[in-house]
Design a protein around this motif. Structure first.
Motif, PDB file in Angstrom:
ATOM      1  N   ILE A   1      39.001  40.677  40.327  1.00  0.00           N
ATOM      2  CA  ILE A   1      39.824  41.649  40.880  1.00  0.00           C
ATOM      3  C   ILE A   1      39.116  42.772  40.723  1.00  0.00           C
TER       4      ILE A   1
ATOM      5  N   ILE B   1      40.009  35.891  38.920  1.00  0.00           N
ATOM      6  CA  ILE B   1      40.800  35.119  39.876  1.00  0.00           C
ATOM      7  C   ILE B   1      41.109  33.954  39.356  1.00  0.00           C
TER       8      ILE B   1
ATOM      9  N   GLY C   1      44.180  36.675  46.069  1.00  0.00           N
ATOM     10  CA  GLY C   1      43.105  36.132  45.810  1.00  0.00           C
ATOM     11  C   GLY C   1      42.797  34.712  45.398  1.00  0.00           C
TER      12      GLY C   1
ATOM     13  N   LEU D   1      39.484  42.377  46.641  1.00  0.00           N
ATOM     14  CA  LEU D   1      39.171  41.132  46.711  1.00  0.00           C
ATOM     15  C   LEU D   1      37.707  40.768  47.193  1.00  0.00           C
TER      16      LEU D   1
END
Length: 943
Positions: free
Chosen positions: A252, A270, A432, A400
């Protein structure tokens, strides 16, 4: 699987269905029939979201197994009560009285209320409240009062004492809807059950794979291996996705933007790679044909962990001998100073009155009723499209794209109708997860978390520890403040830079404090990620300073209201950060409160008994409007061929009424055109169709979009205006080659300034809101149980744009403030996995006597004189409750929440003659030494 055919009468019509009576619930069956007006929230019968009427009785359909339902049973769902073209009085009353905010609970409440009025057409307010309590109907947005108001109004219509026309909204004679209770456009679909939320959308995507997450079950460990082989063999499984399947950098990408930060912000994976930092880290994601198949396979994913010590609060990670938890940055990674005026040590030495204390605010969960739900797919043009809850649609794109490995210009974010957020959906984490899954499988995907998964994965209000001392002179004027506040940011650094700013701005607000030092820290733990929550960063500050205010008033023998009155900002005063305000309403607010306060004190004295002691508490609050220096927003107004106007915006609606806000702003700005409100169309919350709004945070949206709407409206009307002063039609504009769409822009550049990193002085936001809260409580001495009997808020949020929306924010904020004061927490990983276990504030814990009053001081820079509103109402109501407990029985609760056992222990200690003092927290070093070092070694870009 034992399949059975059944015949049921649903909404008056005979329906044949096939189900598994052992595993299917009534909610499962109803929703499979397409009747998705029946929502599902907790799935354990605690929230009443799924209420239907079964053979005349209200039941929670999510826990009603089909094996316990007889053939031929009669069932009424929300779809059988009224339709958009033929509303039931309850549905109209829900719209008019503000019963719809996020709307996720509305069908269940309306169905439940229908069953009540079927048996009792003239209930009292208390009977309505008891009915909702008995049937477990829960709401997180409204404070319950508007829901009771709606039932009482609908009952009058059904008794023939009022018509539907009488009940309905009417445009005032002067044609101005700004400031009235103009209904939310989205409310109609929500009260009739025709609005599809995320889970409804997911189940109506026929080719979508269903996802299930694999969580570690621990808070800190090395992840040594993942074995997906057994899970991949399970029925219906398409793929088991791990970090190895992520096409991007698996991060992220949310920068930790504070200039003093020792972390870059790119620390959250993620999908877990080699470390587990909290229970919400996702190890793997199973994609299968059905939800049941995905969940069954998720249990077969095997992983090996090396358990590490779990540091579950920052007192552990701030300890002098604490090891570094995350190898990428130190445990205390932001230390931001506040320095104002003269040396506080010298001031305090000469000041006659000094109080000090240490305070803790808990990890308050948002406790929304709709667990997080997301969908994703890649469309025909190669655009990764994500449907989600989101407080800031565009942040999903920014944070993202590198992580999931897809070009930012090929990502589209759409906000689903949302069952509330209150801030947690600022996090792009679950978007995500679904992005990675759809890119890895090449197919559409959908996921709805269980409530336990939701609790572990989603962010919470940051807990805080604070030490402070306050000084005042013999006249009661504050002379100095010293404090340190440390926010427990949990496992990752998400939004830490923003909360650090709040800790420098709201300890000691809204009072004139000439001399102050402070230090705000953000610190890692292995607990839930801390994220935005209504009032972001300020309730923790007021837990400290608004208790100190009461403690000082008690020490000098002054009434708490009068002590506040002589110290609140007056014209020309500066905040603790050295900024001045456009308005100074606090003396007027307290003057308005004074008679209510005196009545409450007299009532408490009259009604208190040795067994049940009553008390009164107050707390003042202030919150910013706009989110940061150089805030920016854009909208588009477009004239349509039929003469209507469309407002294109990404004002992310979490239930606060962005749709009604956009309509009233547009209507007011375009008054010269003579449009009706229904001629204003909305195109909202889709990054492919509308420009960037920025976050629905910082109480900024009404202010920012309002100003941008005025800008766009001026351009549009100028373009439409003919030399004779009349206006061109759409066809005339096209014929003359005049554009029919105009972008409205508003930016706070030049109105704001960053906080100085060495002193905390500056003015980061454009406007402010102000208010005060009055709480009346009863404490049961034998048990320590506290009940809030009444709460009142008097506020100034500028000129009100929609009174129903503002009242809703106020009542809901006070309700959640009561929860923060008394019960709500996420700290016990076994107990705090559902609503009831987490201390949810149900109707029996919320007084019917919640009231609001407003002083409308026009804001010079605000649209139509408005500012924002929402977050003020959750700034300090919890402290009014805590101060009221002390007023009732003479014990102060320094560490929240004030659960019965905590209050009882304090009362027992008091009875033994023990002095109750808070423990002073160690926060990584001496405050004065730190401030002295900062003064001697100021930050410059070189160091």
């Amino acid at each position: 699987m034992a399949t059975k055919k059944m015949m049921l009468y649903i909404n008056g019509s005979e329906r044949m269905l096939v189900c598994d009576p052992e595993t299917d619930t009534l909610a499962d069956v109803i929703r499979r029939l397409g009747l998705t007006g029946t929502k599902v929230g907790c799935r354990v019968g605690q929230c009443g979201i799924c209420s239907v009427i079964l053979d005349g009785a209200v039941v929670r359909s999510c826990v009603k197994k089909m094996k316990n339902i007889k053939d031929g049973s009669k069932i009424t769902t929300i779809e059988g009560i009224g339709a958009p073209t033929n509303l039931h009085p309850l549905q109209l009353a829900w719209i008019i009285h503000g019963g719809v905010q996020c709307g996720f609970c509305s069908p269940g409440f309306i169905v439940s209320a229908k069953a009540l009025l079927d048996t009792n057409l003239n209930p009292t307010r208390q009977e309505v409240r008891e009915w909702f309590r008995k049937n477990h109907n829960a709401c997180r947005c409204t404070g319950y009062k508007p829901l009771v108001d709606a039932v009482m109004a609908a009952a009058k219509v059904m008794r023939g004492e009022m018509t539907m026309e009488d009940l309905n909204y009417k445009i005032p004679a002067d044609g101005r809807i700004y400031g009235t209770g103009y209904p939310r456009p989205a409310a109609l679909a929500k009260v009739t059950g025709t609005c599809d939320y995320g889970d409804d959308i997911g189940m109506k995507m026929p080719d979508a794979l269903h996802l299930a997450v694999v969580l570690p079950g621990v808070s800190h460990a090395r992840l040594l291996s993942i074995d997906t082989s057994e899970a991949e063999k399970m029925p219906g499984v398409e793929k088991v996705i791990t970090h190895k399947d992520v096409k991007g950098n698996n991060r992220i990408m949310w920068p930790c933007g504070h200039i003093l930060a020792k972390a870059d912000g790119f620390d959250r994976p993620i999908l877990a790679e080699d470390m587990i930092y909290h229970r919400g880290d996702v190890i793997a994601v199973v994609a299968a044909r059905t939800r049941a198949e995905a969940r069954a396979a998720a249990k077969k994913v095997k992983f090996e962990l090396e358990q590490l010590p779990e540091y579950l609060n920052i007192l552990e990670t701030m300890a002098a001998d604490a090891p570094q938890v995350n190898k990428e940055y130190p445990n205390i990674y932001i230390e931001a100073p506040l320095i104002k005026g003269q040396d506080t040590r010298k001031i305090i030495e000469k000041t006659p009155y000094v109080v000090e204390g240490s305070f803790y605010s808990q990890r308050q969960p948002h406790l929304v009723l709709e667990p997080d739900t997301d969908q994703a797919y890649v469309d025909a043009d190669g655009v990764l499209t994500i449907h989600c809850k989101s407080l800031f649609l565009h942040i999903n794109i920014f944070t993202l794209a590198p992580g999931v490995g897809h070009p930012a210009e090929k990502i589209r974010i759409i906000e689903n109708p949302t069952g509330a957020s209150f801030g947690y959906s600022l996090s792009p984490y679950m978007p995500g997860i679904v992005s990675v899954a759809t890119l890895a499988t090449g197919k559409p995907v959908t996921i709805t978390l269980s409530y336990e998964e939701h609790q572990h994965i989603t962010g919470k209000r940051a807990p805080s520890f604070s030490n402070a001392r306050l000084a005042c002179d013999e006249k009661g004027k504050i002379t100095a403040l010293e404090y340190e506040i440390a926010y427990d940011e949990g496992a990752y650094t998400e939004s830490a830079d923003v909360i650090a700013q709040k800790g420098l701005r709201f300890v000691g607000a809204p009072y004139k404090i000439p001399n102050a030092i402070g230090l705000c820290k953000t610190v890692i733990s292995n607990n839930a990620v801390s994220t935005a929550y209504k009032g972001f960063g300020s309730p923790q500050c007021y837990t400290c300073s608004e208790q100190l205010m009461d403690m000082m008033a008690e020490k000098i023998g002054m009434d708490p209201l009068e002590f506040r009155y002589i110290n609140v900002y007056r014209e020309g005063d500066e905040s603790i950060n050295g900024n001045k305000f456009s308005v100074y309403p606090m003396p007027q607010i307290l003057d308005r409160l004074r008679p209510y306060y005196k009545e409450a004190l007299e009532r408490a004295k009259r009604e208190s008994t040795p067994e049940r002691k009553r008390g009164v508490g107050i707390a003042c609050g202030e919150y910013n409007v706009t989110s940061a220096p150089n805030d920016h927003t854009e909208i588009i107004l477009g004239l349509n061929p039929d003469g209507t106007v469309t407002h294109y915006n990404n004002w992310q609606d979490q239930g606060q009424g962005a749709d009604a806000g956009a309509v009233v702003h547009t209507y007011e700005a375009l008054r010269p055109l003579g449009l009706r409100p229904d001629q204003i169309k909305l195109c909202m919350n889709d990054t492919a169709l509308a420009p960037m709004h920025g976050p629905s945070a910082g109480s900024r949206s009404h202010y920012m979009i309002g100003n941008a709407t005025i800008h766009a409206a001026e351009q549009l009307m100028n373009a439409m205006r003919k030399p004779d002063g009349t206006y061109r039609t759409y066809d005339e504009m096209v014929a003359e080659g005049i554009p029919t769409k105009y972008t409205g822009v508003f930016d706070t550049t030049g109105m704001t300034s960053d906080l100085d990193p060495n002193t905390g002085q500056g003015s980061p936001t454009a406007e402010y809101t102000f208010g005060t809260f009055l709480a009346e409580v009863e404490v049961e001495v034998a048990t320590g149980k506290t009940k809030v009997l009444r709460m009142k808020c008097i506020a100034d949020v500028g000129v009100i744009g929609n009174i129903v929306n503002v009242d809703g924010q106020a009542l809901g904020g006070m309700m959640q403030g009561i929860g923060m004061a008394l019960s709500e927490d996420y700290d016990d990983f076994k107990k705090h996995t559902n609503l009831a276990g987490s201390g949810f504030t149900f109707i029996d814990a919320t007084p019917d006597n919640l009231t609001t009053e407003y002083i409308e001081t026009p804001r010079p820079s605000g649209p139509h004189g408005s500012s924002g509103c929402a977050e003020l109402f959750q700034s300090s109501p919890h402290v009014a409750v805590i101060n009221a407990i002390n007023n009732a029985c003479g014990v102060r609760i320094y560490e929240l929440p004030a659960r019965p056992e905590k209050v009882k222990a304090a009362l027992e200690a008091k009875a033994r003659g023990e002095e109750i003092k808070p423990r002073k927290y160690y926060m990584g070093g001496d405050l004065h030494e730190k401030i002295d070092y900062i003064k001697a070694n100021p930050f410059t870009p070189k160091n």
